[in-house]
Design an enzyme around this catalytic site. Structure first.
Site, mmCIF file in Angstrom:
data_model
loop_
_atom_site.group_PDB
_atom_site.id
_atom_site.type_symbol
_atom_site.label_atom_id
_atom_site.label_comp_id
_atom_site.label_asym_id
_atom_site.label_seq_id
_atom_site.Cartn_x
_atom_site.Cartn_y
_atom_site.Cartn_z
ATOM 1 N N GLU B 159 0.794 -1.226 0.000
ATOM 2 C CA GLU B 159 0.000 0.000 0.000
ATOM 3 C C GLU B 159 0.826 1.276 0.000
ATOM 4 O O GLU B 159 0.520 2.225 -0.718
ATOM 5 C CB GLU B 159 -0.948 0.021 1.212
ATOM 6 N N HIS B 228 -9.640 -4.353 11.636
ATOM 7 C CA HIS B 228 -10.354 -4.215 10.364
ATOM 8 C C HIS B 228 -11.650 -3.426 10.516
ATOM 9 O O HIS B 228 -12.498 -3.466 9.635
ATOM 10 C CB HIS B 228 -10.705 -5.589 9.792
HETATM 11 C C1 LIG Z 1 -1.891 -4.144 4.891
HETATM 12 C C2 LIG Z 1 -2.928 -5.094 4.430
HETATM 13 N N1 LIG Z 1 -3.305 -5.071 3.142
HETATM 14 C C3 LIG Z 1 -4.244 -5.911 2.698
HETATM 15 C C4 LIG Z 1 -4.832 -6.805 3.552
HETATM 16 C C5 LIG Z 1 -5.918 -7.732 3.049
HETATM 17 N N2 LIG Z 1 -5.396 -9.087 2.930
HETATM 18 C C6 LIG Z 1 -5.546 -9.961 3.928
HETATM 19 S S1 LIG Z 1 -4.784 -11.370 3.622
HETATM 20 C C7 LIG Z 1 -4.229 -10.872 2.134
HETATM 21 C C8 LIG Z 1 -3.415 -11.792 1.298
HETATM 22 C C9 LIG Z 1 -2.156 -12.192 1.960
HETATM 23 O O1 LIG Z 1 -1.576 -13.244 1.276
HETATM 24 P P1 LIG Z 1 -0.317 -14.050 1.793
HETATM 25 O O2 LIG Z 1 0.678 -13.120 2.375
HETATM 26 O O3 LIG Z 1 0.137 -14.889 0.676
HETATM 27 O O4 LIG Z 1 -0.863 -14.950 2.985
HETATM 28 P P2 LIG Z 1 -1.917 -16.127 2.929
HETATM 29 O O5 LIG Z 1 -3.265 -15.515 3.047
HETATM 30 O O6 LIG Z 1 -1.723 -16.870 1.673
HETATM 31 O O7 LIG Z 1 -1.631 -16.948 4.136
HETATM 32 C C10 LIG Z 1 -4.657 -9.579 1.883
HETATM 33 C C11 LIG Z 1 -4.375 -8.831 0.670
HETATM 34 C C12 LIG Z 1 -4.438 -6.782 4.902
HETATM 35 N N3 LIG Z 1 -4.984 -7.586 5.811
HETATM 36 N N4 LIG Z 1 -3.481 -5.926 5.310
#
Ligand SMILES: Cc1ncc(C[n+]2csc(CCOP(=O)(O)OP(=O)(O)O)c2C)c(N)n1
Ligand SMILES: [Mg+2]
Lengths: 332, 426
Positions: B159, B228
């Site tokens: 972000e 959130h």
């Molecule tokens: C700063 C931030 N940006 C976006 C999100 C929304 N979000 C939650 S999980 C996620 C994906 C994360 O993927 P990854 O790091 O591969 O972990 P996984 O879910 O596969 O365990 C996103 C974009 C968030 N929680 N925090």
């Protein structure tokens, strides 16, 4: 700088019987716990986001075998498996999922925000990337206080694109902090595959420009994880600084509970499950090496199921937090 | 008569009739004699000050007297006190007879972006999961198909980085729409928003700016816990250089987003996950816009003014409905834009109702209600029959447990209670 990143595929060395049994049980507990969580989410007992760990069990169980109870663990919102592996009570975890008084955060944290000072589990963090500097800070304190402990700092494949991850790598190497960064590469960050988000998709190399050594590990193989984990933990504990382990793994379920999963095919998921399920793999080994009979395995299944059933019962019966709890724990 | 004066002296002339009640604070009530002056020299003093302005003020004051028979109606010489303000009339935004369609807020936002992208090549959208996944909350559904990957861009989870990329692109002539999956994650990027986007016009002496939109869901969603679930309206509204918008209805969402995309400034566009799925009438017009900076009287009434925005409007309107059954006619004002605040519309209403309740889901301290209350006090003190009351989210991080979450959020009951308190009905 000699610490160059490398990929290693490990041959499974002889692991003792007790250890295999424990891997199996611990992974199975996570699997059954998560299946149940998914079920009761569907029944409306859990609200909001709920990120299941199904498919990734070998990562956390293998890594946990490499540390002691006094070492610290921190991760993101996909945290149920980590908590169970840390020895946190399934009842308390499940009751937090249902938002009840008996939950680890008294029902105030929820699925993504759970902690246990007792078990050295430092959360449960909902903001992608946040746990990486935090984990680095835990290691900073371990070194500062000369505890001889290390921190396991977990993150996802999508998380590695956050700037604070690199700020952390740099500081950790600069100050030789005892932290092992475990990148759980389950191939997707929500609907985004690694190659659509990462200019360098070999994530174990993400520490290269900071001189942090990295290694790719078959994260579906608990033995490979355990062995790589032991090596990395030893590295960090001996004062050589941080280490990165990229665990190649896979999540079977959607990102969260409401995920249409159009970004991958059913066949892809089924193939992974069929060919490299971490629990099946150990199960076969247990049978092949005649450590357990089919009947004995069934017995273990039953035991695990009953632990989970008790957790669900507790999580349903535990009352909602007292309304007065709304205004407590804000400042001391 | 007992009076308190700032200066000591001899009264030369009393300006207020005997037995006058409800003399407003700061109204001149008497003139003191200067050295060597005698009272005869004061006979021609014009208590109104004689300015055109004050004439208008008095007109408004007397008009107000007609609509409300309660309390303070006098004008005041205090320069910060507004009187005779004009409320914005939102009824002209949709010409009479315009065909309306039912549309969800989600679709209205998407249509606004699509229309602006069709008419202006410089406009592009970027953010996490906005393209192939069609938006985490499906707000950008269909945009990739229509506009292609050059203009609908999936970003990594980064972000702070892509917000900065958006600001830079805006410096250099583009019109970015930066989507945050939720505004909680914009916290990662708040430095680029505040330090780069908001301040560059000023720091460059007006040479350069960032005409762009930062948008995404803001405020509490259901059961997602502390990290959130929070309202950032007050955070961004604090910052000079930003425009802050928070629509409630689908029509406002569409008209305001189109204006925001065209605006010369960085606009923080606060949506709400719970409102995305709600449907409202939207005018079928080729190019429907709503001006930024103008509030809307969403329901008119004489007894009390309820001011809110975004999701808060659902509490405000429902409370007004219930209050009407009890014979209390609330005027409900939807701010729509939180910075700049349309104080004229609010003051005009308070001059009529003499009471005000603010409603928001965010925290109370330094919240939107706090600012409204301060400005109403400064600009319409003499019109108030009761202190302004704030209904807000509780002063705690959002709990996860269902029962605590309910307690943490404002409720229709709390709005009704506040109205009862300011109308002295409780
Ligand atoms: C700063 C931030 N940006 C976006 C999100 C929304 N979000 C939650 S999980 C996620 C994906 C994360 O993927 P990854 O790091 O591969 O972990 P996984 O879910 O596969 O365990 C996103 C974009 C968030 N929680 N925090
Ligand atoms: Mg992932």
């Amino acid at each position: 700088m000699a610490k160059k990143a490398s990929t290693t595929r490990r041959k499974t060395k002889k692991v003792d019987k007790e250890e295999i049994q424990k891997y199996y049980r611990d992974m199975l507990l996570i699997r059954r716990f998560e299946e149940k969580a998914g079920q009761i989410y569907g029944m409306g007992l859990i609200g909001g986001f709920c990120h299941l760990y199904i498919g990734q069990e070998a990562v956390v169980v293998g890594m946990q075998s490499a540390i002691t109870e006094d070492d610290a663990v921190i991760t993101s919102y996909r945290d149920h498996g980590h908590m169970l592996a840390c020895g946190m009570d399934p009842k308390g975890v499940m009751a937090e999922l249902t938002g009840r008084e008996g939950g680890y955060s008294k029902g105030k944290g929820g699925s993504m925000h759970m902690f246990s000072k007792d078990k050295n589990f430092y959360g449960g963090h909902g903001i992608v990337g946040a746990c990486v500097p935090l984990g680095t800070g835990l290691a900073f304190s371990q070194k500062y206080q000369d505890t001889g402990n290390v921190t396991l700092c977990y993150m996802g494949d999508g998380t590695v694109n956050q700037g604070q991850v690199y700020e952390s790598f740099n500081m950790a190497e600069l100050w030789d902090l005892p932290v092992v960064y475990v990148i759980e590469n389950n191939e997707y960050a929500m609907g985004t595959s690694v190659k659509r988000a990462s200019s360098q998709p070999e994530l174990f190399r993400r520490g290269e420009s900071f001189n942090v050594p990295g290694e790719q590990v078959d994260g579906m193989d608990v033995f490979a994880v355990a062995e790589a984990g032991r090596k990395a933990v030893e590295w960090a504990r001996s004062g050589k600084g941080p280490y990165i382990l990229e665990m190649k793994t896979y999540r079977y379920r959607g990102h969260s509970m409401s995920d249409p999963a159009k970004y991958r095919s059913k066949e892809e998921v089924n193939k992974k499950r069929a060919e490299s399920d971490p629990i099946e793999k150990v199960r076969e080994k247990l049978l092949n090496e005649k450590i357990y009979t089919e009947d004995e395995l069934k017995e273990i299944d039953k035991e695990v199921k009953s632990i989970v059933a008790q957790a669900v019962e507790f999580a349903q019966e535990s009352p909602e937090p007292h309304p007065d709890e709304l205004m407590t724990d804000i400042v001391a | 008569m007992e009076v308190e004066a700032v200066d000591e002296g001899v009264i030369g002339k009393i300006l207020i009739d005997a037995d006058t009640d409800n003399v407003a604070v700061n109204t001149p009530i008497a003139l003191l004699l200067e050295d060597g002056e005698d009272s005869a020299s004061l006979d021609n003093y014009d208590a109104s000050g004689g300015s055109e302005n004050t004439a208008k003020e008095e007109e408004a004051a007397s008009a107000k007297e007609e609509s409300s028979n309660s309390s303070a109606s006098a004008s005041s010489s205090g320069s910060s006190v507004s009187t005779g303000v004009d409320a914005y009339d939102a009824s002209g935004e949709i010409p009479e007879g315009t065909e309306m369609v039912k549309m969800s807020v989600r679709e209205a936002l998407r249509d606004a972006m699509a229309e602006e992208m069709r008419s202006d090549e410089r406009v592009f959208v970027m953010g996490e999961e906005v393209a192939e996944y069609q938006g985490a909350y499906k707000v950008t559904q269909g945009l990739l198909d229509e506009f292609g990957a050059k203009r609908v861009i999936d970003t990594p989870i980064t972000e702070h980085g892509f917000a900065g990329v958006g600001v830079g692109a805006a410096f250099h002539g583009l019109r970015p729409i930066v989507e945050f999956m939720t505004f909680n994650f914009a916290m990662q990027a708040i430095d680029q928003i505040v330090n780069s986007a908001a301040k560059t016009r000023y720091m460059s002496g007006g040479q350069m700016a960032s005409p762009m939109v930062f948008r995404g869901p803001n405020g509490a969603a259901s059961r997602v816990g502390a990290q959130h679930s929070q309202c950032f309206a007050a955070w961004y509204a604090h910052v000079p250089g930003l425009i802050v918008v928070a629509p409630h209805t689908a029509a406002d969402a569409k008209g305001l987003l189109k204006s925001a995309i065209r605006d010369a400034n960085p606009v923080i566009f606060l949506e709400n996950e719970i409102l995305y799925g709600q449907s409202f009438d939207v005018p079928v017009l080729d190019d429907f816009t709503i001006p930024l900076g103008k509030a809307k009287v969403a329901r008119s009434g004489d007894d009390v003014t309820i001011v809110s925005f975004g999701m808060g409007m659902t509490y405000a309107l429902e409370a007004a409905e219930k209050l009407a059954e009890e014979g209390v006619n609330a005027e409900v004002i939807d701010l729509r834009t939180i910075r700049p605040l349309d104080m004229d519309t609010i003051i005009a209403s308070v001059q009529k109702t003499n009471r005000c309740v603010t409603v928001e889901e965010g925290w109370p301290q330094h919240g939107v209600g706090a600012e409204l209350s301060a400005q109403i006090m400064e600009k319409a003190f003499d019109y108030l029959d009761a202190p302004v009351l704030r209904v807000s989210g509780k002063d705690v991080p959002m709990p996860y447990a269902a029962n605590l979450e309910k307690l943490a959020l404002p409720s229709v009951r709390e709005v009704i209670d506040a109205v009862n308190a300011v109308t002295y009905r409780s």
